[in-house]
Write an enzyme that holds these catalytic residues in place. Structure first.
Site, PDB file in Angstrom:
ATOM      1  N   HIS A   6     -14.305  10.804   9.774  1.00  0.00           N
ATOM      2  CA  HIS A   6     -15.530   9.956  10.328  1.00  0.00           C
ATOM      3  C   HIS A   6     -15.284   9.585  11.531  1.00  0.00           C
ATOM      4  O   HIS A   6     -14.090   9.144  11.910  1.00  0.00           O
ATOM      5  CB  HIS A   6     -16.133   8.775   9.402  1.00  0.00           C
ATOM      6  CG  HIS A   6     -16.748   7.629  10.037  1.00  0.00           C
ATOM      7  ND1 HIS A   6     -18.225   8.013   9.919  1.00  0.00           N
ATOM      8  CD2 HIS A   6     -16.539   6.650  10.657  1.00  0.00           C
ATOM      9  CE1 HIS A   6     -18.675   6.782  10.827  1.00  0.00           C
ATOM     10  NE2 HIS A   6     -17.616   6.215  11.138  1.00  0.00           N
ATOM     11  N   GLU A  57     -17.682  -1.147  13.881  1.00  0.00           N
ATOM     12  CA  GLU A  57     -16.772  -0.505  12.844  1.00  0.00           C
ATOM     13  C   GLU A  57     -15.345  -0.663  13.223  1.00  0.00           C
ATOM     14  O   GLU A  57     -14.580  -1.003  12.047  1.00  0.00           O
ATOM     15  CB  GLU A  57     -17.084   0.998  12.972  1.00  0.00           C
ATOM     16  CG  GLU A  57     -18.249   1.306  12.321  1.00  0.00           C
ATOM     17  CD  GLU A  57     -18.697   2.940  12.455  1.00  0.00           C
ATOM     18  OE1 GLU A  57     -19.719   3.344  12.056  1.00  0.00           O
ATOM     19  OE2 GLU A  57     -17.616   3.711  12.999  1.00  0.00           O
ATOM     20  N   TYR A  80     -20.954   1.801   5.248  1.00  0.00           N
ATOM     21  CA  TYR A  80     -22.000   2.936   5.271  1.00  0.00           C
ATOM     22  C   TYR A  80     -23.534   2.372   5.206  1.00  0.00           C
ATOM     23  O   TYR A  80     -24.233   2.993   4.857  1.00  0.00           O
ATOM     24  CB  TYR A  80     -21.571   4.142   4.475  1.00  0.00           C
ATOM     25  CG  TYR A  80     -20.808   4.933   4.849  1.00  0.00           C
ATOM     26  CD1 TYR A  80     -20.891   5.494   6.110  1.00  0.00           C
ATOM     27  CD2 TYR A  80     -19.549   5.177   4.237  1.00  0.00           C
ATOM     28  CE1 TYR A  80     -20.062   6.553   6.447  1.00  0.00           C
ATOM     29  CE2 TYR A  80     -18.420   6.079   4.705  1.00  0.00           C
ATOM     30  CZ  TYR A  80     -18.766   6.654   5.696  1.00  0.00           C
ATOM     31  OH  TYR A  80     -17.858   7.750   6.385  1.00  0.00           O
ATOM     32  N   LYS A 103     -10.532  10.721   5.814  1.00  0.00           N
ATOM     33  CA  LYS A 103     -11.107  10.500   4.472  1.00  0.00           C
ATOM     34  C   LYS A 103     -10.260  11.183   3.219  1.00  0.00           C
ATOM     35  O   LYS A 103      -9.291  11.762   3.322  1.00  0.00           O
ATOM     36  CB  LYS A 103     -12.565  11.473   4.326  1.00  0.00           C
ATOM     37  CG  LYS A 103     -13.623  10.784   5.493  1.00  0.00           C
ATOM     38  CD  LYS A 103     -15.041  11.339   5.491  1.00  0.00           C
ATOM     39  CE  LYS A 103     -15.973  10.833   6.329  1.00  0.00           C
ATOM     40  NZ  LYS A 103     -17.229  11.425   6.202  1.00  0.00           N
TER      41      LYS A 103
END
Ligand code: CMP
Length: 139
Positions: free
Chosen positions: A116, A127, A50, A10
């Site tokens: 994540h 994903e 998300y 991130k």
């Protein structure tokens, strides 16, 4: 079984130049980085990624943060890779993360928590497909 999972380093971690130290944790745990790229998400892309959290009180904060700087998206492969990655990351809130985990060592807060990882096989497949074409996965 050999699994694949989607990992994101991130913006709080790329900003502090922690990409290599985080990747070392994955590799030391036996996870193989079979795809990796550094990108900057738009707010719209972060909202799409998300989408399952839309409606949560932290959704705006989360998606603004994820669009605030570069991220490194990657696919990790290995035996039980989904669970193994979650163990290496540690608990979502760094205050609860076990010693030696990425979040215990590097995360700044529950929001700016450095990494994540997918939580289940179905979400891992979704994903991975969000960020990578099949030809980019080199196992
Ligand atoms: P991640 O695994 O990326 O999935 C959803 C993210 O929401 C989670 O990690 C946290 O970083 C973030 N999150 C969860 N709870 C909060 C919260 N209370 N405030 C801000 N962000 C949160």
């Amino acid at each position: 079984a050999i699994e694949r999972t989607l990992s994101i380093i991130k913006p709080d971690a790329t900003r502090r130049n922690l990409t290599g130290r985080i990747n070392a944790k994955f590799e030391e745990a036996g996870l193989r980085i079979i795809a990796q790229k550094r990108i900057r998400l738009t707010k719209e892309q972060a909202e799409q990624f998300y989408a399952v959290h839309r409606g949560r009180p932290f959704f705006a904060e989360l998606t603004e943060f994820m669009a605030s700087g570069p991220v490194v998206v990657q696919v990790l492969e290995g035996e039980n890779a989904i669970l193994k990655n979650r163990e290496v990351m540690g608990a979502t809130n760094p205050k609860d993360a076990a010693p030696g985990t990425i979040r215990a060592e590097f995360a700044e807060s529950v929001g700016e928590n450095s990494v994540h990882g997918s939580d289940a096989p179905e979400t891992a497949a979704q994903e991975i497909a969000f960020f990578f074409a099949g030809i980019e996965l080199v196992g």
